[in-house]
Design an enzyme around this catalytic site. Structure first.
Site, PDB file in Angstrom:
ATOM      1  CG  ASP A   1      50.630  16.457  38.055  1.00 18.13           C
ATOM      2  OD1 ASP A   1      51.138  16.681  36.942  1.00 18.13           O
ATOM      3  OD2 ASP A   1      51.265  15.972  39.006  1.00 18.13           O
TER       4      ASP A   1
ATOM      5  CE  LYS B   1      46.268  43.630  37.696  1.00 17.28           C
ATOM      6  NZ  LYS B   1      47.656  43.186  37.601  1.00 17.28           N
TER       7      LYS B   1
ATOM      8  CG  HIS C   1      47.120  41.036  31.227  1.00 21.16           C
ATOM      9  ND1 HIS C   1      46.402  41.428  32.339  1.00 21.16           N
ATOM     10  CD2 HIS C   1      48.341  41.624  31.340  1.00 21.16           C
ATOM     11  CE1 HIS C   1      47.139  42.227  33.081  1.00 21.16           C
ATOM     12  NE2 HIS C   1      48.321  42.364  32.505  1.00 21.16           N
TER      13      HIS C   1
ATOM     14  CE  LYS D   1      48.840  39.362  35.298  1.00 17.17           C
ATOM     15  NZ  LYS D   1      49.593  39.771  34.172  1.00 17.17           N
TER      16      LYS D   1
ATOM     17  CG  ASP E   1      28.287  42.802  52.079  1.00 21.93           C
ATOM     18  OD1 ASP E   1      28.605  43.957  52.418  1.00 21.93           O
ATOM     19  OD2 ASP E   1      27.239  42.528  51.463  1.00 21.93           O
TER      20      ASP E   1
ATOM     21  CG  HIS F   1      50.936  44.159  39.256  1.00 17.60           C
ATOM     22  ND1 HIS F   1      50.900  42.832  38.880  1.00 17.60           N
ATOM     23  CD2 HIS F   1      50.785  44.863  38.106  1.00 17.60           C
ATOM     24  CE1 HIS F   1      50.755  42.733  37.581  1.00 17.60           C
ATOM     25  NE2 HIS F   1      50.675  43.954  37.082  1.00 17.60           N
TER      26      HIS F   1
END
Length: 486
Positions: free
Chosen positions: A411, A226, A404, A406, A231, A224
């Site tokens: 604070d 991404k 979508h 996350k 380089d 899952h």
């Protein structure tokens, strides 16, 4: 004849109950949360054959024998690489803010490496901007490009990224692409894999779905992450898959997907690179450790640089670390806590930490999409609203599409962004990555994004919520009971 038939019947009944008893004992002997164990037992005793088959297929974490052996074999070299990296003392943060210190110390103790400083970080909220920046970076790449995605959906600007990646491979850039088999099924049934391989790109179908091996490896264990590394200096991660929202799930009735990505320059690319190399070795058996630190890492000393820690999860990585990090973040909050997730099916511990934060005076907000592409998760999420509202948590339902993103902000200084949903699958099963960023400037940028989400959301009214129809309450409780399995 009757005697033989009777004997066979009794043996079948005995075998049936022995099978149920054996699976029951296995569930009880496994170290798992009580709600999860109870949910599995309920399924097995209500629908025995279905429940047993389901449990054997997806009830336990099976990486598969070959991958498990690779995971064990890779750690000596990985540990040596991490020890070599520690010699580059100038890249590691020596201190953190008071709100971030507990989480960074947790990650250092469990992963064996401190957070890295001196990184340049850009928050990106528009898919077009992300892909255009990525195409520019690919065109300027000089040595190597590594990518991993859960979903690569052909169409729109995703095809432009593919074309630029193939052009890079043709001019001699070493390109590796790893995609989840289930998430990227449309990609693997398209002409793109062959086109890319012909151009010189190494394309790997991760955790390949094979129904013939359903009992040998857990099929719902997914890659899952991404991540993009270029380089060993530029890196991307966040919630966005390689999809053009204008061409992705347009018939789902939830609107366009709203995502967030971070583009980074600096030592963080190497920290992410070792995670990628582990994934690559587990999947292919090939070792591709990033270049040695003395070749790869530049002495970033800018006062404006960001301090970042990578938190990786999945088989072969520190168990339960992302869950521990979220708990630590919630308990560290003193002023406010804002969480954004498309799927909210938390553990009892995480739910308790969120509610406790609100009850001790922390301003706690959770932003969720009003419409969800998963009916099961959507109903299960609703089952937690009553407890959240009673504790004083503000629940916002985003109405501008499928949110979508996350993210967690504590604070205004400690930020968490990455691929982790607040559900059981992300917390304990899948290969995931989260960045922990200790920086007020980045916190302000993330707060602005979250404020924009809130401006496009509807605040859930506790009084109206308590007046919802009885059938909705029954449905919520039903899905809540099975939430440990979602």
């Amino acid at each position: 004849m009757t005697t033989v038939y009777t004997l066979v019947s009794w043996l079948a009944i005995l075998g049936y109950w022995l099978l149920i008893a054996g699976v029951t004992l296995r569930i009880l002997m496994k170290r798992r949360a009580v709600p999860s164990a109870m949910a599995w037992l309920l399924i097995i005793y209500i629908l025995p054959l279905v429940g047993i088959i389901a449990y054997l297929a997806v009830g336990e974490l099976h990486l598969g024998k070959r991958r498990a052996e690779r995971a064990r074999a890779m750690w000596p070299s990985t540990a040596k690489w991490l020890n070599d990296l520690k010699a580059c003392k100038h890249i590691f943060a020596e201190e953190n803010s008071s709100v971030a210190a507990p989480l960074f110390k947790l990650c250092e103790r469990r992963q064996g490496i401190a957070g890295v400083k001196g990184n340049q970080l850009q928050l990106m909220t528009e898919s077009d901007d992300v892909m255009q920046a990525l195409i520019r970076d690919i065109q300027l790449a000089r040595h190597n490009i590594e990518m991993v995605f859960y979903i690569w959906q052909p169409g729109g600007m995703a095809d432009q990224v593919a074309e630029s990646l193939m052009a890079a491979a043709r001019r001699g850039i070493h390109c590796r692409l790893m995609l989840d088999s289930a998430g990227s099924v449309a990609f693997f049934h398209s002409p793109w894999p062959e086109l890319m391989r012909n151009a010189g790109i190494e394309v790997v179908e991760a955790l390949k779905v094979n129904l013939m091996r359903v009992f040998l490896r857990r099929m719902d264990l997914r890659q899952h992450r991404k991540m993009i590394m270029i380089d060993n200096y530029i890196a991307y991660t966040g919630s966005m898959n390689m999809v053009d929202p204008r061409y992705f799930k347009q018939d789902a009735g939830v609107g366009q997907w709203i995502d967030l990505m971070a583009r980074m320059e600096g030592p963080i690319a190497t920290a992410m690179g070792i995670i990628y190399s582990c994934d690559w070795e587990i999947e292919t058996g090939k070792r591709i450790l990033p270049p040695p630190p003395d070749v790869n890492i530049m002495p970033f000393e800018q006062a404006s640089g960001h301090t970042i820690h990578t938190i990786a999860s999945g088989p072969g990585f520190p168990e339960d670390l992302i869950h521990q990090a979220l708990l630590t973040a919630a308990y560290s909050a003193r002023e406010y806590l804002i969480m954004t997730t498309p799927y909210f099916v938390p553990s009892d511990d995480l739910l308790h930490a969120i509610c406790t934060a609100a009850q001790r005076g922390v301003d706690v907000s959770i932003i969720l999409p009003r419409k969800n592409d998963s009916m099961l998760v959507g109903w299960a999420s609703r089952a937690f609203f009553t407890e959240l509202l009673a504790a004083g948590v503000k629940v916002y339902q985003f109405e501008g599409g499928l949110l979508h993103t996350k993210s967690v902000l504590v604070d205004g200084e400690l930020s968490l962004v990455g691929t982790v949903n607040l559900d059981m699958r992300s917390l304990w099963l899948n290969f995931e990555i989260t960045l922990a960023i200790d920086d007020k400037g980045f916190g302000a940028d993330l707060a602005a994004v979250q404020d924009d989400y809130i401006s496009r959301s509807r605040l859930l009214d506790a009084r109206l919520w308590l007046k919802r129809p009885l059938w909705q309450r029954v449905a919520e409780r039903l899905f809540y009971f099975f939430s440990p399995l979602l």
